[in-house]
Write a protein that holds these residues in place. Structure first.
Motif, PDB file in Angstrom:
ATOM      1  N   HIS B  39       0.820  -1.216   0.000  1.00 21.19           N
ATOM      2  CA  HIS B  39       0.000   0.000   0.000  1.00 21.19           C
ATOM      3  C   HIS B  39       0.858   1.273   0.000  1.00 21.19           C
ATOM      4  N   GLY B  40       1.853   1.301   0.879  1.00 21.48           N
ATOM      5  CA  GLY B  40       2.721   2.484   0.958  1.00 21.48           C
ATOM      6  C   GLY B  40       3.472   2.713  -0.339  1.00 21.48           C
ATOM      7  N   LEU B  45       4.241   5.293  -5.737  1.00 20.14           N
ATOM      8  CA  LEU B  45       4.090   5.127  -7.189  1.00 20.14           C
ATOM      9  C   LEU B  45       3.171   6.217  -7.752  1.00 20.14           C
ATOM     10  N   ALA B  46       2.041   6.460  -7.070  1.00 22.13           N
ATOM     11  CA  ALA B  46       1.106   7.493  -7.518  1.00 22.13           C
ATOM     12  C   ALA B  46       1.759   8.874  -7.467  1.00 22.13           C
ATOM     13  N   ALA B  47       2.578   9.102  -6.432  1.00 18.81           N
ATOM     14  CA  ALA B  47       3.257  10.399  -6.317  1.00 18.81           C
ATOM     15  C   ALA B  47       4.196  10.602  -7.510  1.00 18.81           C
ATOM     16  N   PHE B  48       4.900   9.541  -7.908  1.00 21.83           N
ATOM     17  CA  PHE B  48       5.789   9.663  -9.069  1.00 21.83           C
ATOM     18  C   PHE B  48       4.983   9.869 -10.352  1.00 21.83           C
ATOM     19  N   GLN B 107       9.198  -0.801  -5.257  1.00 16.48           N
ATOM     20  CA  GLN B 107      10.299   0.030  -4.752  1.00 16.48           C
ATOM     21  C   GLN B 107      11.497   0.006  -5.687  1.00 16.48           C
ATOM     22  N   ASN B 108      11.895  -1.195  -6.092  1.00 14.59           N
ATOM     23  CA  ASN B 108      13.106  -1.301  -6.894  1.00 14.59           C
ATOM     24  C   ASN B 108      12.875  -0.885  -8.334  1.00 14.59           C
ATOM     25  N   ALA B 205      -1.305  10.667  -2.384  1.00 11.19           N
ATOM     26  CA  ALA B 205      -0.004  10.887  -3.018  1.00 11.19           C
ATOM     27  C   ALA B 205       0.196  12.360  -3.371  1.00 11.19           C
ATOM     28  N   LEU B 206      -0.893  13.023  -3.781  1.00 10.37           N
ATOM     29  CA  LEU B 206      -0.800  14.446  -4.119  1.00 10.37           C
ATOM     30  C   LEU B 206      -0.267  15.234  -2.921  1.00 10.37           C
TER      31      LEU B 206
END
Lengths: 362, 288
Positions: B39-40, B45-48, B107-108, B205-206
């Protein structure tokens, strides 16, 4: 015919494969202890890594595969064991060897209060809860200024160089203290891995082990026939904390340098361990052994690819969990019926001949 | 006195962010009893994704988030339909280990594409803008975060209790087999639920990306905050989750006020204290 009907019924777990593997295993152990005679230092260091990861994997497998306690916070005990060892050596001036053992005990003691909190959480929440505990231990130890706070510290060279055991090994093999250190830590790792496998095997073949399997398969049914599920799980949790703490302390005797971020790394001490167990086969003793070999080969092949390596490892873990949830060893034993560490009780002797093939469910 | 009051207000506002992290987790758990350990990382991912939309298309971050929402819905839908649905069952191991693997993969993957550099989504003047509320100043972005968290919770509650989709959610949650007999297809319902959770994740994420720096490795810590908020609030209650987020937020701002190094630790300790005195959370509803 009469002979057969006169023979007594016997409950056994041993199979022919396990008898052969016990002989081969004994030979491998003798060979492994003799390895410093013919193996180079870098080989010994690689073997040290493999053996300590194997010990960690067996402990995690005991928790998740047999007791149903899926922890993603075992780095708490790796780090705590390592820090306890550092504290005992640096602050109390103890010999590192004694410190390793005491560090294991300290980890088991830490597990008492953490079990108290964690056992209030079920299933998946237990998993994340264990992670929170690991974070709390990490953040708390990062406040310990005498052990370097957030940046960490090193073991004093005198402490690791002047161990009495090292002088003995150095004389025996005619090597300097650094080489003797590698031999000593290698032997300890070998001892730890063998002892862990032996004790887990003993536990699973015992009455308690039967209770544990019953709890894992059906907690309500097990409780209804008098198995104290909570007590069994707590015992396993404490035992795994002890083993994991020992491994952590041993790993950091060899590393001789500690920092909170490294000692409590979820990737190094939990993600790798989970992938080893899942790839090899969760819920079997053979699984982590197969898994650690595959893991080492993958690491050697992909070491230069940085984060691709972890990405691939993660994908392999997902694919195995989805399509072969019993891992590589599970696939093998499903085809052949061979079990090196059989824990299933079978009725032998008596008038009926029993099959030598075991099912996949150990 | 004012400073203590100020700390509480900042804590409540921070709690809004944690509630946003937690709402998606709570939603997915509530409907299919699935705890997503990735989830984190999905938040990161959404933030990127928002960052890429802002830099590549020159969009305003809020507009970029609106564009990202349907994309993340598709990601969540596909993730649930093709991967996570296969893991559901009585055994807790497959979902945990698959989502843990997914966390490592995301993550990776992000590290490979975006490197380990810290990033931030710029919202221009809004970043430093603040409103005076009596004696204390409140940042506009933190206030917006809390307002969004409340709006998300109201929206999700409306969805749950006022729409036919929500009825299908509740029915599938209670008994997927019987729901299936009534013409509901549980697998599609689960996929839709995860899709909606990913829309909430995009909103989280925003604010994650605009309020502070982020990099590919910070996902697991967000998962832990979200998890603590859910447990403190009590399983199954979205308003409880908001309360849980606020408890952690206040604990963290008070910890930080004493010693900046204690911020995170104080949040975790607050969680442990609640676990000690109210093991089922402040507003328990679900039985598990």
């Amino acid at each position: 015919m009469t002979d057969a009907s006169l023979t007594q019924w016997k409950v056994e777990t041993r199979t022919r494969a396990s008898a052969i593997s016990a002989v081969i295993g004994a030979l491998v152990i003798v060979l492994a202890f003799a390895a410093p005679l013919f193996a180079s230092r870098s080989v010994l260091q690689d073997l040290f890594f493999i053996l300590t990861m194997l010990a960690l994997a067996q402990n995690w497998n005991l928790l998740a595969g047999y007791a149903g306690l899926v922890s993603v916070g075992q780095q708490a005990f790796v780090g705590f064991g390592a820090y306890a060892m550092f504290a005992l050596v640096i602050l109390a001036g103890l010999d590192p060897l004694a410190a390793i053992l005491l560090a294991g005990i300290a980890s088991a003691l830490l597990a008492i209060p953490t079990a108290f909190f964690l056992f209030r959480l079920q299933g998946a929440y237990f998993a994340i809860g264990s992670w929170v505990i690991a974070e709390v231990v990490r953040l708390a130890l990062a406040q310990w200024k005498m052990l370097g706070g957030g940046t960490g510290t090193s073991l004093p060279r005198e402490a690791t160089r002047d161990m009495p055991a090292l002088k003995f090994i150095g004389d025996l093999f005619g090597v300097k203290s650094s080489g003797a250190g590698d031999i000593l830590t290698y032997w300890l790792a070998l001892l730890l891995a063998i002892a862990t496998i032996f004790l887990v095997y003993r536990l699973l073949r015992s009455k308690q082990g039967l209770g544990l399997a019953a709890v894992r398969d059906n907690q309500e049914a097990a409780r209804s026939v008098g198995v104290d599920a909570r007590r069994m799980k707590t015992l396993v949790y404490l035992a795994a904390a002890f083993g994991t703490g020992l491994a952590g302390a041993l790993i950091y005797v060899q590393k001789a340098r500690i920092s909170p971020d490294a000692a409590f790394s979820v990737v190094d001490w939990t993600a790798y361990v989970i992938f080893i167990v899942v790839i090899g086969g969760i819920g079997t003793i053979e699984g982590p052994i197969v898994g650690v070999i595959v893991f080492y080969i993958l690491q050697t092949l992909l070491a230069d690819y940085g984060s691709w390596y972890l990405l691939i490892l993660g994908l392999i873990g997902i694919v195995i969990m989805l399509f072969a949830p019993r891992g590589l060893w599970g696939l093998f034993t499903g085809r052949t019926g061979i079990q090196l560490f059989p824990v299933r009780r079978r009725l032998t002797g008596g008038p009926l001949s029993s099959s030598t093939k075991g099912g996949p469910h150990g | 006195m004012t400073s203590a009051f100020d700390t509480i207000i900042q804590g409540i506002l921070l709690g809004g962010l944690y509630a946003l992290f937690a709402a998606g987790l709570s939603l997915v758990f509530g409907i299919m009893r699935l705890v997503n350990l990735a989830h984190g990382d999905l938040i990161v991912l959404a933030a990127f994704l928002i960052l890429v939309l802002v830099t590549a298309l020159g969009l305003n971050p809020f507009a970029a988030a609106l564009v990202a929402m349907p994309l993340m819905f598709i990601v969540g839908w596909a993730l649930q339909f093709f991967l996570l649905n296969r893991t559901l069952g009585a055994d807790i191991l497959p979902p945990l280990l698959v989502t843990f693997g997914l966390s490592i993969v995301i993550q990776n993957g992000l590290l490979e594409v975006f490197s380990a550099d810290s990033r931030r989504i710029s919202v221009g003047g809004l970043e430093s803008a603040s409103i005076a509320l009596g004696p204390i100043n409140v940042g506009v972005m933190p206030l917006l975060t809390l307002v969004s968290a409340i709006a998300v919770i109201i929206g999700l509650n409306q969805l749950f209790y006022r729409t036919s989709l929500g009825r299908a959610f509740r029915a599938t949650s209670d008994d997927p087999v019987t729901a299936g007999l009534m013409g509901i297809r549980p697998k599609r319902i689960f996929a839709t639920a995860t899709g909606i959770a990913m829309v909430v994740v995009t909103i989280a994420a925003l604010y994650l990306g605009t309020r502070a720096n982020f990099d590919p490795t910070i996902g697991p810590a967000r998962l832990i905050y979200a998890f603590e908020a859910v447990i403190i609030g009590g399983l199954g209650s979205l308003w409880g989750t908001l309360a849980g987020g606020i408890v952690i937020g206040i604990a963290q701002t008070f910890g930080a006020a004493i010693n900046p190094e204690w911020q995170i630790l104080a949040g975790h300790l607050a969680f442990l204290v609640v676990l000690l005195v109210r093991p089922r959370g402040l507003f328990p509803r679900a039985v598990d």
